[in-house]
Scaffold this active site. Structure first.
Site, PDB file in Angstrom:
ATOM      1  N   ARG A   1     -47.052  29.117 100.200  1.00 52.18           N
ATOM      2  CA  ARG A   1     -47.744  27.952  99.635  1.00 52.18           C
ATOM      3  C   ARG A   1     -47.342  26.731 100.459  1.00 52.18           C
ATOM      4  NH1 ARG A   1     -46.632  24.157  95.681  1.00 52.18           N
ATOM      5  NH2 ARG A   1     -48.416  23.462  94.450  1.00 52.18           N
TER       6      ARG A   1
ATOM      7  N   LYS B   1     -44.148  21.036  91.548  1.00 51.47           N
ATOM      8  CA  LYS B   1     -45.601  20.836  91.742  1.00 51.47           C
ATOM      9  C   LYS B   1     -45.932  19.434  91.236  1.00 51.47           C
ATOM     10  CE  LYS B   1     -49.861  23.447  90.994  1.00 51.47           C
ATOM     11  NZ  LYS B   1     -50.936  22.727  90.383  1.00 51.47           N
TER      12      LYS B   1
ATOM     13  N   SER C   1     -54.898  30.898  89.252  1.00 50.98           N
ATOM     14  CA  SER C   1     -54.112  30.161  88.262  1.00 50.98           C
ATOM     15  C   SER C   1     -55.009  29.761  87.101  1.00 50.98           C
ATOM     16  CB  SER C   1     -53.534  28.874  88.873  1.00 50.98           C
ATOM     17  OG  SER C   1     -52.642  29.195  89.898  1.00 50.98           O
TER      18      SER C   1
HETATM   19  N1  3NM Z   1     -47.889  26.361  90.048  1.00 49.53           N
HETATM   20  P1  3NM Z   1     -40.674  26.205  90.006  1.00 49.53           P
HETATM   21  S1  3NM Z   1     -46.162  25.437  88.445  1.00 49.53           S
HETATM   22  C1  3NM Z   1     -46.709  26.454  92.229  1.00 49.53           C
HETATM   23  O1  3NM Z   1     -48.552  25.632  86.632  1.00 49.53           O
HETATM   24  C2  3NM Z   1     -46.748  26.154  90.790  1.00 49.53           C
HETATM   25  O2  3NM Z   1     -49.825  26.643  88.054  1.00 49.53           O
HETATM   26  C3  3NM Z   1     -47.716  26.012  88.774  1.00 49.53           C
HETATM   27  O3  3NM Z   1     -42.070  26.022  90.752  1.00 49.53           O
HETATM   28  C4  3NM Z   1     -48.772  26.095  87.749  1.00 49.53           C
HETATM   29  O4  3NM Z   1     -40.424  27.652  89.875  1.00 49.53           O
HETATM   30  C5  3NM Z   1     -45.686  25.656  90.042  1.00 49.53           C
HETATM   31  O5  3NM Z   1     -39.668  25.539  90.921  1.00 49.53           O
HETATM   32  C6  3NM Z   1     -44.323  25.333  90.554  1.00 49.53           C
HETATM   33  O6  3NM Z   1     -40.787  25.491  88.689  1.00 49.53           O
HETATM   34  C7  3NM Z   1     -43.298  26.372  90.198  1.00 49.53           C
END
Ligand code: 3NM
Length: 210
Positions: free
Chosen positions: A42, A142, A113
């Site tokens: 990503r 994010k 997603s």
């Molecule tokens: N997508 P971490 S949250 C890439 O809600 C991503 O769709 C998300 O990172 C969504 O594990 C997210 O550090 C970030 O919280 C996840």
């Protein structure tokens, strides 16, 4: 798609590391040694690699993943996924519609997603291989993350569409991962729990011993 690929799904781009690309590749290898079951590149945001540098970096990630027989999925970038013959592509709701590229990825993994039950229903209609549901908890990884939906939404989604594989994402740590699985997720997807761990390989291993 084998649902067990979703069990521990690591996501990152060079922007997730203070030392950039070199550190990203080191951490990816440690995560592979620790037993991640899927990887998504990503490469996103102001400091993301672009052009030839981003392609070279993606190729290095792909080589590592294949050495450990772990699927290499590309986030959002259809052209890059096709160019590298990646194992799959993951898109969000604001990215290209699945219907616009699905026929270019026969026998590949397609992930989407979703954040609501209606988006989940559409994902089922589009016949994607899995959905990412999140953010489950607050996340700093994010910028435009939505409001956390909590673990109960996983149970609701599973009840609504029992056959759609679900990987949960957003704020998942070693401390809350067991609860995420107990609420029905088929797998866990993380950035910082591995990328920012003092020992990424050990952190990855610990996810297998929840
Ligand atoms: N997508 P971490 S949250 C890439 O809600 C991503 O769709 C998300 O990172 C969504 O594990 C997210 O550090 C970030 O919280 C996840």
């Amino acid at each position: 798609m084998r649902t067990d690929y979703l069990k521990l799904y690591f996501i990152m781009g060079s922007q997730n590391f203070p030392a950039g690309e070199t550190q990203a590749l080191q951490v990816l290898e440690q995560a592979l040694q620790g037993g991640i079951t899927c990887f998504q590149l990503r490469e996103k945001g102001d400091t993301a690699l672009t052009g030839a540098a981003s392609i070279r970096f993606a190729q290095k990630c792909q080589v590592l993943c294949h050495r450990y027989q772990v699927p290499f999925i590309v986030n959002d970038n259809i052209e890059l996924a096709l160019q590298l013959d990646a194992d799959g592509i993951h898109v969000g709701q604001d990215d290209a519609a699945v219907s616009s590229f699905k026929n270019k990825f026969p026998n590949k993994i397609i992930g989407l997603s979703v954040h609501t039950l209606s988006e989940l229903e559409l994902a089922v209609q589009q016949d994607v291989n899995y959905v990412g549901i999140g953010p489950i908890f607050a996340t700093a990884s994010k910028n435009d993350a939505k409001k956390p939906c909590g673990v109960d939404f996983i149970t609701e989604a599973k009840r609504h569409c029992p056959t759609m594989p679900i990987v949960a994402i957003g704020g998942i740590t070693l401390d809350n991962a067991a609860s995420v699985l107990a609420h029905g997720a088929d797998g866990l997807s993380v950035i910082s729990a591995i990328s920012a761990a003092n020992d990424p390989q050990a952190a990855t291993r610990q996810f297998h011993h929840l």
